[in-house]
Design an enzyme around this catalytic site. Structure first.
Site, mmCIF file in Angstrom:
data_model
loop_
_atom_site.group_PDB
_atom_site.id
_atom_site.type_symbol
_atom_site.label_atom_id
_atom_site.label_comp_id
_atom_site.label_asym_id
_atom_site.label_seq_id
_atom_site.Cartn_x
_atom_site.Cartn_y
_atom_site.Cartn_z
ATOM 1 N N THR A 1 0.824 -1.215 0.000
ATOM 2 C CA THR A 1 0.000 0.000 0.000
ATOM 3 C C THR A 1 0.858 1.266 0.000
ATOM 4 O O THR A 1 1.986 1.259 0.509
ATOM 5 C CB THR A 1 -0.914 0.003 1.254
ATOM 6 O OG1 THR A 1 -1.444 1.313 1.455
ATOM 7 C CG2 THR A 1 -0.157 -0.368 2.516
ATOM 8 N N ASP A 2 0.292 2.342 -0.533
ATOM 9 C CA ASP A 2 0.988 3.645 -0.498
ATOM 10 C C ASP A 2 1.137 4.174 0.934
ATOM 11 O O ASP A 2 1.948 5.058 1.194
ATOM 12 C CB ASP A 2 0.250 4.688 -1.370
ATOM 13 C CG ASP A 2 -1.194 4.960 -0.962
ATOM 14 O OD1 ASP A 2 -1.705 4.291 -0.037
ATOM 15 O OD2 ASP A 2 -1.828 5.838 -1.581
ATOM 16 N N GLU A 3 0.340 3.612 1.872
ATOM 17 C CA GLU A 3 0.341 4.158 3.234
ATOM 18 C C GLU A 3 1.679 3.953 3.934
ATOM 19 O O GLU A 3 1.960 4.599 4.947
ATOM 20 C CB GLU A 3 -0.825 3.573 4.042
ATOM 21 C CG GLU A 3 -2.145 3.795 3.312
ATOM 22 C CD GLU A 3 -3.395 3.604 4.136
ATOM 23 O OE1 GLU A 3 -3.340 3.672 5.364
ATOM 24 O OE2 GLU A 3 -4.461 3.402 3.517
ATOM 25 N N TYR B 1 -1.906 -0.118 11.079
ATOM 26 C CA TYR B 1 -2.086 -0.810 9.791
ATOM 27 C C TYR B 1 -0.880 -0.593 8.892
ATOM 28 O O TYR B 1 -0.269 -1.541 8.395
ATOM 29 C CB TYR B 1 -3.367 -0.314 9.098
ATOM 30 C CG TYR B 1 -3.432 -0.664 7.619
ATOM 31 C CD1 TYR B 1 -3.578 -1.983 7.212
ATOM 32 C CD2 TYR B 1 -3.324 0.327 6.625
ATOM 33 C CE1 TYR B 1 -3.615 -2.315 5.850
ATOM 34 C CE2 TYR B 1 -3.364 0.010 5.278
ATOM 35 C CZ TYR B 1 -3.511 -1.319 4.891
ATOM 36 O OH TYR B 1 -3.539 -1.652 3.553
ATOM 37 N N LYS C 1 1.998 -3.213 7.421
ATOM 38 C CA LYS C 1 2.230 -3.434 5.983
ATOM 39 C C LYS C 1 3.681 -3.105 5.616
ATOM 40 O O LYS C 1 4.287 -3.755 4.769
ATOM 41 C CB LYS C 1 1.259 -2.585 5.144
ATOM 42 C CG LYS C 1 -0.197 -2.991 5.245
ATOM 43 C CD LYS C 1 -0.497 -4.366 4.675
ATOM 44 C CE LYS C 1 -0.370 -4.428 3.167
ATOM 45 N NZ LYS C 1 -0.742 -5.773 2.642
#
Ligand code: NAD
Ligand code: TYD
Length: 367
Positions: free
Chosen positions: A134-136, A174, A178
């Site tokens: 993910t970009d997060e 989260y 990741k």
């Protein structure tokens, strides 16, 4: 015929990926491993019932025996790891399961693949592992000085985007989990020569997304005349990609991406949350003719803790190396998505009965 072992294939993106792959390729088999948590739903796969190119296995990626058995039985050429706990708000309320599933589940899967694919000569044959990231993991960007009314950068010279070289800087449990999973995947590649590649995608939207995430939650609430809970000032920006465009990227990177590399995926569709919510209100009102669906339903609520201000991806590498580009413009994708939710009330009823109501009360009552 190539065999793909897909984990988390009963969730939002995973199920869209299974459907996408079976639509695009005749000559593949998909083994779909999913633990069926609250986010996993076999109804998403109803349209391929009876298609013998798809095999479903109810199993947990943290279970060493189950994963080793699946790899031995089906001998997949490719493993694509979607399985995860995926909702930031849940990670703030209960971080432990995010470490368990996203980090330890990934490590277990890597160990099982490594053992199953070892050719005894220090290699892994033609096998490939893709980690869906993910970009997060990159943290947050600043809002540009000049923005359009929808929240996207207004200056064509604007260059402040996440690139594959952007330092990892996660803020939520989260995104920390990741990030950690990505680093284990990288370490297995760098240490053991494990044949892995990582994709990092921006926010997805489309059919089968569980109504805990912004877009389906707002559609569902608008249809039911419930308040639309916008966190903080509503000016946080996400970079939205129609789910099939993400599936296309994963398909391309799984077979064509360079091992050990990261590929950012996004379509330069940055929008402020409040703009998304207003678009949903307008479209739902238009389709249903229901005057009670109006901007009076919007309620600004207490902001999310550690809320990242802006995500924006630079997908240059995947475009230049693999020729990937997004096919669905945001304006088309959002209308298609809203209509899908309107056309599938049974799906929505099933996923919002029972424990969803408890979740909603826990997250939003008195916020
Ligand atoms: P989701 O929550 O809709 O689905 C997750 C799926 O994983 C569910 O089917 C669930 O049952 C399954 N699962 C959970 N724990 C498991 C376990 N221990 N073993 C086996 N299966 C398990 O998530 P999603 O939105 O489809 O996201 C899929 C992946 O894509 C995740 O890795 C997520 O981090 C990543 N991602 C999501 C987005 C997004 O916008 N949704 C964007 C970029 C990346
Ligand atoms: P979400 O869909 O949870 O995705 P992510 O946090 O992983 O980007 O949230 C998207 C944006 O919408 C995020 O800025 C938080 C905001 N949001 C709300 O304002 N209200 C809500 O009820 C939800 C679920 C999200």
């Amino acid at each position: 015929m190539k065999t793909y072992l897909v984990t988390g294939g009963a969730g939002f993106i995973g199920s869209n990926f299974v459907l996408y792959m079976l639509r695009k390729h005749d000559d593949i088999r998909i083994v779909n491993v999913d633990a069926l948590t609250y986010a996993g739903n076999l109804e998403n796969l109803a349209s391929i019932e009876g298609d013998d190119r798809h095999v479903f296995l109810h199993a947990d990626i943290r279970d060493e025996k189950a994963m080793s058995d699946a790899l031995a039985t089906y001998q997949p050429d490719y493993v694509i790891n979607f399985a995860a706990e995926s909702h930031v708000d849940r990670s703030i309320a209960d971080p432990g399961i995010f470490a368990d599933t996203n980090v330890m589940g990934t490590v277990n899967l890597l160990n099982c693949c490594r053992a199953a694919w070892d050719d005894g000569k220090g290699g892994f044959g033609d096998h490939r592992y893709l980690q869906v990231g993910t970009d997060e993991v990159y943290g947050t960007l600043a809002i540009p000085e000049k923005i359009n009314p929808d929240g996207s950068p207004a200056d064509p010279e604007h260059t402040d985007y996440f690139r594959e070289t952007t330092p990892l800087n996660p803020h939520s449990p989260y995104s920390a989990s990741k990030t950690s999973a990505d680093l284990f995947v990288k370490a297995y590649h760098d240490t053991y020569g494990f044949p892995a590649v990582i994709t990092r995608c921006s926010n997805n939207y489309g059919p089968f997304q569980f109504p805990e995430k912004l877009i389906p939650l707002m559609i569902h609430n608008a249809l039911n005349h419930r308040e639309l809970p916008v966190y903080g000032d509503g000016l946080n920006v996400r970079d939205w990609l129609y789910v099939d465009d993400h599936c296309k990227a994963i398909d391309m990177v799984a077979t064509g991406g360079r091992l050990g590399e990261v590929y950012n995926v996004g379509g330069h569709n940055e929008r402020a949350n409040i703009y998304i919510v207003k678009t949903i209100i307008a479209e739902v009102a238009k389709v249903t003719g229901d005057e009670a669906v109006n901007e009076g339903l919007i309620r600004h609520v207490t902001d999310r803790a550690g809320h990242d201000r802006r995500y924006g991806m630079a997908p240059d590498k995947i475009r230049e190396e693999l020729g990937w580009y997004p096919e669905t413009p945001y304006e088309e994708g959002i209308v298609k998505t809203i209509r899908w939710y309107l056309d599938n009330p049974e799906w929505v009823d099933h996923v919002t009965s029972g424990s969803y109501q408890e979740y909603y009360a826990r997250m939003y009552d008195g916020r």
